[in-house]
Design an enzyme around this catalytic site. Structure first.
Site, PDB file in Angstrom:
ATOM      1  CD  GLU A  39      -2.540  -0.962   2.513  1.00 32.09           C
ATOM      2  OE1 GLU A  39      -2.068  -0.516   3.422  1.00 32.09           O
ATOM      3  OE2 GLU A  39      -3.638  -1.712   2.631  1.00 32.09           O
ATOM      4  NE  ARG A  65       3.991  22.295   6.312  1.00 32.13           N
ATOM      5  CZ  ARG A  65       2.810  21.984   5.323  1.00 32.13           C
ATOM      6  NH1 ARG A  65       2.797  22.484   4.735  1.00 32.13           N
ATOM      7  NH2 ARG A  65       4.864  22.888   4.752  1.00 32.13           N
ATOM      8  CD  GLU A  93       5.002  26.676  -3.889  1.00 30.69           C
ATOM      9  OE1 GLU A  93       5.158  27.151  -2.741  1.00 30.69           O
ATOM     10  OE2 GLU A  93       4.306  26.287  -3.937  1.00 30.69           O
ATOM     11  CD  GLU A  97       5.500  28.430   0.781  1.00 29.01           C
ATOM     12  OE1 GLU A  97       6.875  27.873   0.676  1.00 29.01           O
ATOM     13  OE2 GLU A  97       4.876  27.660   0.587  1.00 29.01           O
ATOM     14  CD  GLU A 120       6.803  14.703  -0.374  1.00 28.72           C
ATOM     15  OE1 GLU A 120       6.704  15.353  -0.306  1.00 28.72           O
ATOM     16  OE2 GLU A 120       6.368  13.905   0.522  1.00 28.72           O
ATOM     17  CD  GLU A 139      -9.636  31.222  -0.492  1.00 26.68           C
ATOM     18  OE1 GLU A 139     -10.890  31.202   0.467  1.00 26.68           O
ATOM     19  OE2 GLU A 139      -9.776  32.073  -1.350  1.00 26.68           O
TER      20      GLU A 139
END
Length: 179
Positions: A39, A65, A93, A97, A120, A139
């Protein structure tokens, strides 16, 4: 030559498909010929930026987070949009940011933060010659921006203020590149 540890995918099933993540359950043939299950999460990939100010200090952000229920001290980073070039993502980014832009970029490498359960990958960039033009937060995005020297950041890793894997890995690169 085939890797003797290779696991061959026999079947795959999407278990969940969200806006960011997709979860799969696969059946695989293990190296000894037996059948096993895997998985894992498919992730679109991300970038992390090491922004270096003229005085050598690094630009960090602090943000909440939700999955771990607290704010983290991190280097700027973000998800790669579909068909987006990795440098374009890093530029976007950094400006969104932190409010900084630059033309001085260096690609350093890639890291895989969660190899046990996700595909990832995070591309690592160094950015110098920063000019502040103002942030453009998404947003629902709330950040605090701060700076640390490389030495202060290293101390923050060892005293537990920085525990984010992508930031720790990028700082390892920063120490090499900036020494």
């Amino acid at each position: 030559m085939k890797d003797p540890l290779h696991e061959e995918q026999l079947s795959t099933q999407a278990v969940f498909e969200g806006r960011l993540l997709k979860v799969y359950r696969d059946e695989v043939r293990l190296p000894d010929g037996s059948i096993g299950g895997r998985e894992y999460v498919k992730h679109p990939g991300a970038v992390v930026v090491i922004p270096v100010l003229a005085d050598g200090r690094l630009v960090f952000e602090r943000q909440f987070r939700y999955p771990v229920g607290r704010a983290f001290l991190e280097l700027p980073a973000g998800k790669i949009d579909p068909d987006e070039d990795i440098l374009a993502c890093a530029r976007r980014e950094l400006q969104e940011e932190t409010g900084y832009v630059t033309e001085d970029w260096r690609y350093l490498g890639v890291m895989h933060p969660c190899i046990g359960y996700s595909d990832e990958s995070i591309e690592i960039f160094l950015a110098r010659g920063l000019e502040h033009v103002g942030h453009a937060w998404d947003e629902g995005e709330f950040l605090e921006i701060l700076t640390l020297s490389v030495e202060e950041a290293r101390a923050a890793v060892f005293d537990g203020r920085i525990t984010d894997a992508k930031t720790i890995t990028a700082l390892y690169w920063a120490e090499r590149e900036l020494s």
